[in-house]
Design a protein around this motif. Structure first.
Motif, PDB file in Angstrom:
ATOM      1  N   LEU A  14       0.617  -1.039  -0.078  1.00 19.73           N
ATOM      2  CA  LEU A  14      -0.223   0.069   0.222  1.00 19.73           C
ATOM      3  C   LEU A  14       0.843   0.986   0.447  1.00 19.73           C
ATOM      4  O   LEU A  14       0.417   1.876  -0.868  1.00 19.73           O
ATOM      5  CB  LEU A  14      -1.304   0.117   1.264  1.00 19.73           C
ATOM      6  N   GLU A  15       1.219   1.159   0.762  1.00 20.03           N
ATOM      7  CA  GLU A  15       2.800   2.886   1.265  1.00 20.03           C
ATOM      8  C   GLU A  15       3.419   2.895  -0.168  1.00 20.03           C
ATOM      9  O   GLU A  15       3.567   3.835  -1.459  1.00 20.03           O
ATOM     10  CB  GLU A  15       3.956   2.228   2.232  1.00 20.03           C
ATOM     11  N   GLU A  16       3.770   1.550  -1.129  1.00 20.75           N
ATOM     12  CA  GLU A  16       4.568   2.248  -1.941  1.00 20.75           C
ATOM     13  C   GLU A  16       3.275   2.532  -3.687  1.00 20.75           C
ATOM     14  O   GLU A  16       3.838   3.207  -4.143  1.00 20.75           O
ATOM     15  CB  GLU A  16       5.178   0.698  -2.686  1.00 20.75           C
ATOM     16  N   THR A  17       2.273   1.721  -3.067  1.00 26.92           N
ATOM     17  CA  THR A  17       1.547   2.214  -4.244  1.00 26.92           C
ATOM     18  C   THR A  17       1.156   3.456  -4.422  1.00 26.92           C
ATOM     19  O   THR A  17       0.708   4.442  -4.818  1.00 26.92           O
ATOM     20  CB  THR A  17      -0.032   0.994  -3.634  1.00 26.92           C
ATOM     21  N   LEU A  18       1.074   4.034  -3.071  1.00 33.22           N
ATOM     22  CA  LEU A  18       0.470   5.541  -2.918  1.00 33.22           C
ATOM     23  C   LEU A  18       1.851   6.472  -3.727  1.00 33.22           C
ATOM     24  O   LEU A  18       1.475   7.093  -4.391  1.00 33.22           O
ATOM     25  CB  LEU A  18       0.517   5.853  -1.440  1.00 33.22           C
ATOM     26  N   GLU A  19       3.069   6.131  -2.757  1.00 36.57           N
ATOM     27  CA  GLU A  19       4.430   6.545  -3.755  1.00 36.57           C
ATOM     28  C   GLU A  19       4.031   6.679  -5.425  1.00 36.57           C
ATOM     29  O   GLU A  19       4.382   7.818  -6.040  1.00 36.57           O
ATOM     30  CB  GLU A  19       5.507   5.818  -3.298  1.00 36.57           C
ATOM     31  N   GLU A  20       3.577   5.692  -5.869  1.00 33.05           N
ATOM     32  CA  GLU A  20       4.116   5.307  -7.368  1.00 33.05           C
ATOM     33  C   GLU A  20       3.335   5.818  -7.566  1.00 33.05           C
ATOM     34  O   GLU A  20       2.939   6.951  -9.499  1.00 33.05           O
ATOM     35  CB  GLU A  20       3.718   3.775  -7.525  1.00 33.05           C
ATOM     36  N   SER A  21       1.688   6.473  -7.500  1.00 34.14           N
ATOM     37  CA  SER A  21       0.997   6.922  -8.258  1.00 34.14           C
ATOM     38  C   SER A  21       0.860   8.076  -7.823  1.00 34.14           C
ATOM     39  O   SER A  21       0.789   9.194  -8.616  1.00 34.14           O
ATOM     40  CB  SER A  21      -0.504   7.160  -6.909  1.00 34.14           C
ATOM     41  N   ASN A  22       1.902   9.122  -6.861  1.00 33.09           N
ATOM     42  CA  ASN A  22       1.842  10.517  -6.855  1.00 33.09           C
ATOM     43  C   ASN A  22       2.929  10.942  -7.684  1.00 33.09           C
ATOM     44  O   ASN A  22       2.774  11.220  -8.357  1.00 33.09           O
ATOM     45  CB  ASN A  22       2.334  10.774  -5.268  1.00 33.09           C
ATOM     46  N   LEU A  23       3.684   9.978  -7.397  1.00 39.69           N
ATOM     47  CA  LEU A  23       5.033   9.856  -8.696  1.00 39.69           C
ATOM     48  C   LEU A  23       4.697  10.675 -10.033  1.00 39.69           C
ATOM     49  O   LEU A  23       5.011  10.861 -11.041  1.00 39.69           O
ATOM     50  CB  LEU A  23       6.471   8.724  -8.925  1.00 39.69           C
ATOM     51  N   CYS A  24       3.604   9.264 -10.661  1.00 43.98           N
ATOM     52  CA  CYS A  24       3.240   9.048 -11.741  1.00 43.98           C
ATOM     53  C   CYS A  24       1.855  10.138 -12.136  1.00 43.98           C
ATOM     54  O   CYS A  24       1.790  10.212 -13.582  1.00 43.98           O
ATOM     55  CB  CYS A  24       2.430   7.914 -11.873  1.00 43.98           C
ATOM     56  N   PHE A  34      -8.317   9.425 -13.787  1.00 43.07           N
ATOM     57  CA  PHE A  34      -9.177  10.041 -12.629  1.00 43.07           C
ATOM     58  C   PHE A  34      -9.174   8.963 -11.107  1.00 43.07           C
ATOM     59  O   PHE A  34      -9.879   8.113 -12.501  1.00 43.07           O
ATOM     60  CB  PHE A  34     -10.280  11.304 -12.733  1.00 43.07           C
ATOM     61  N   GLY A  35      -8.325   9.160 -10.859  1.00 39.15           N
ATOM     62  CA  GLY A  35      -8.874   7.553  -9.606  1.00 39.15           C
ATOM     63  C   GLY A  35      -7.243   6.446  -9.870  1.00 39.15           C
ATOM     64  O   GLY A  35      -7.992   5.098  -9.137  1.00 39.15           O
ATOM     65  N   TRP A  36      -6.385   7.458 -10.603  1.00 45.55           N
ATOM     66  CA  TRP A  36      -5.758   6.011 -10.942  1.00 45.55           C
ATOM     67  C   TRP A  36      -4.836   5.538  -9.546  1.00 45.55           C
ATOM     68  O   TRP A  36      -4.410   5.917  -9.099  1.00 45.55           O
ATOM     69  CB  TRP A  36      -4.547   6.332 -11.556  1.00 45.55           C
ATOM     70  N   PHE A  37      -5.131   3.714  -9.703  1.00 45.97           N
ATOM     71  CA  PHE A  37      -4.769   3.312  -8.608  1.00 45.97           C
ATOM     72  C   PHE A  37      -4.038   1.798  -9.074  1.00 45.97           C
ATOM     73  O   PHE A  37      -3.900   1.133  -9.144  1.00 45.97           O
ATOM     74  CB  PHE A  37      -5.766   2.857  -7.165  1.00 45.97           C
ATOM     75  N   PRO A  38      -2.444   1.637  -8.946  1.00 44.39           N
ATOM     76  CA  PRO A  38      -1.900   0.492  -9.211  1.00 44.39           C
ATOM     77  C   PRO A  38      -1.472  -0.112  -8.394  1.00 44.39           C
ATOM     78  O   PRO A  38      -1.498  -0.174  -7.409  1.00 44.39           O
ATOM     79  CB  PRO A  38      -0.313   1.411  -9.293  1.00 44.39           C
ATOM     80  N   LEU A  39      -1.345  -1.586  -9.039  1.00 43.38           N
ATOM     81  CA  LEU A  39      -1.724  -2.597  -7.962  1.00 43.38           C
ATOM     82  C   LEU A  39      -0.530  -3.499  -8.245  1.00 43.38           C
ATOM     83  O   LEU A  39       0.201  -4.502  -7.342  1.00 43.38           O
ATOM     84  CB  LEU A  39      -3.224  -4.086  -8.359  1.00 43.38           C
TER      85      LEU A  39
END
Length: 276
Positions: A14-24, A34-39
């Motif tokens: 989860l923490e890395e997902t949030l980080e990647e989401s912000n970077l992307c 909108f709301g893109w959330f990597p898995l």
């Protein structure tokens, strides 16, 4: 040592997902859905879900790399596909302990859960030539009349509109306009992944052949959610001088080229002239 969840993709904490989401989001800007959330991720390549303004039963799974494509109609659908790949040996561990894939078997299983998925290279193409020189290019599922993609191209070869379809429904439409007064071009990307989302970008030419975004807007269900107005970019005087010298050189070269071939043509005619 990180272990791949399927193929070479790893499941993101989860923490890395949030980080990647912000970077992307920083890299893609408002053009990221909108709301893109990597898995799942592998070297900047993602499988992601898409958020929504309100609760929704399912969310499409997007494959995000150089572009954005629908790969599964839901996370449940994707998990069933992965599970069957392991159960049937389409995914297997080789002698070195690496996770490998039987591509033919995996593709057949994918088509079971997503019958419409086919490489666009396998699609059946039909082209309509219009009287004004423009074209409409439609791509269909190779085994049916299900429309996958449609493009409108003007007589100069510029794409005016590009539409993508999934399960017979329009899910993304991109339009271009190079005739907006005060701007170099206009780009609009609409998608129906969950909500109706519209991203538009107005670009300007801040110096010769150099274009940059000036205004970006994102709408969700018709409501403006975010607008970015970029500051004017400074002209690069060194680039302008270089472009000027290059233009002068091309002009002089063209003159010499014409003169050379004119003299050569006259000499050939003189040599070929009959003797009196």
């Amino acid at each position: 040592m990180e272990v791949a969840f399927f193929r070479y993709y790893r499941f993101l904490p989860l923490e890395e997902t949030l980080e990647e989401s912000n970077l992307c989001e920083e890299a893609w800007g408002l053009s990221l859905p909108f709301g893109w959330f990597p898995l799942f991720e592998f070297e900047g390549e993602f499988f992601a879900v898409v958020g929504a303004e309100e609760n929704t039963e399912n969310s499409l799974i997007l494959h995000t790399y150089e572009g954005i494509d629908i790969i599964h109609r839901s996370l449940t659908n994707m998990m069933l596909y992965i599970a069957e790949c392991y159960e049937t040996g389409a995914y297997y561990i080789d002698e070195s302990g690496n996770l490998e894939e039987n591509r033919v078997a995996a593709k057949n299983i994918l088509l079971k859960y997503n019958p419409e998925f086919h490489s666009i290279l396998e699609a059946r193409t039909e082209t309509v030539n219009n009287l004004d020189g423009s074209q409409v290019i439609n791509k269909y599922h190779p085994e049916s009349n299900i429309l996958l993609e449609s493009k409108i191209i003007d007589r100069k070869g510029h794409t005016l509109e590009s539409s993508q379809y999934f399960q017979g429904k329009l899910y993304e439409r991109i339009t271009y306009n190079r005739e907006i007064e005060g701007f170099n071009d206009y780009f609009c990307d609409e998608n129906w992944f969950n909500d109706y989302e519209k991203y538009e970008r107005f670009s300007v030419e801040y110096q010769y052949k150099c274009v940059t975004p000036k205004i970006e807007r994102r709408y969700i269900n018709g409501v403006l959610k975010k607008e970015i107005i970029h500051p004017d970019r400074k002209r690069d005087n060194l680039f302008l001088v270089f472009a000027l010298f290059l233009s002068i050189f091309q002009f002089i070269f063209s003159i010499f080229f014409v003169i050379y071939h004119s003299l050569r043509y006259k000499q050939q005619n003189k040599n070929n002239a009959p003797l009196n």
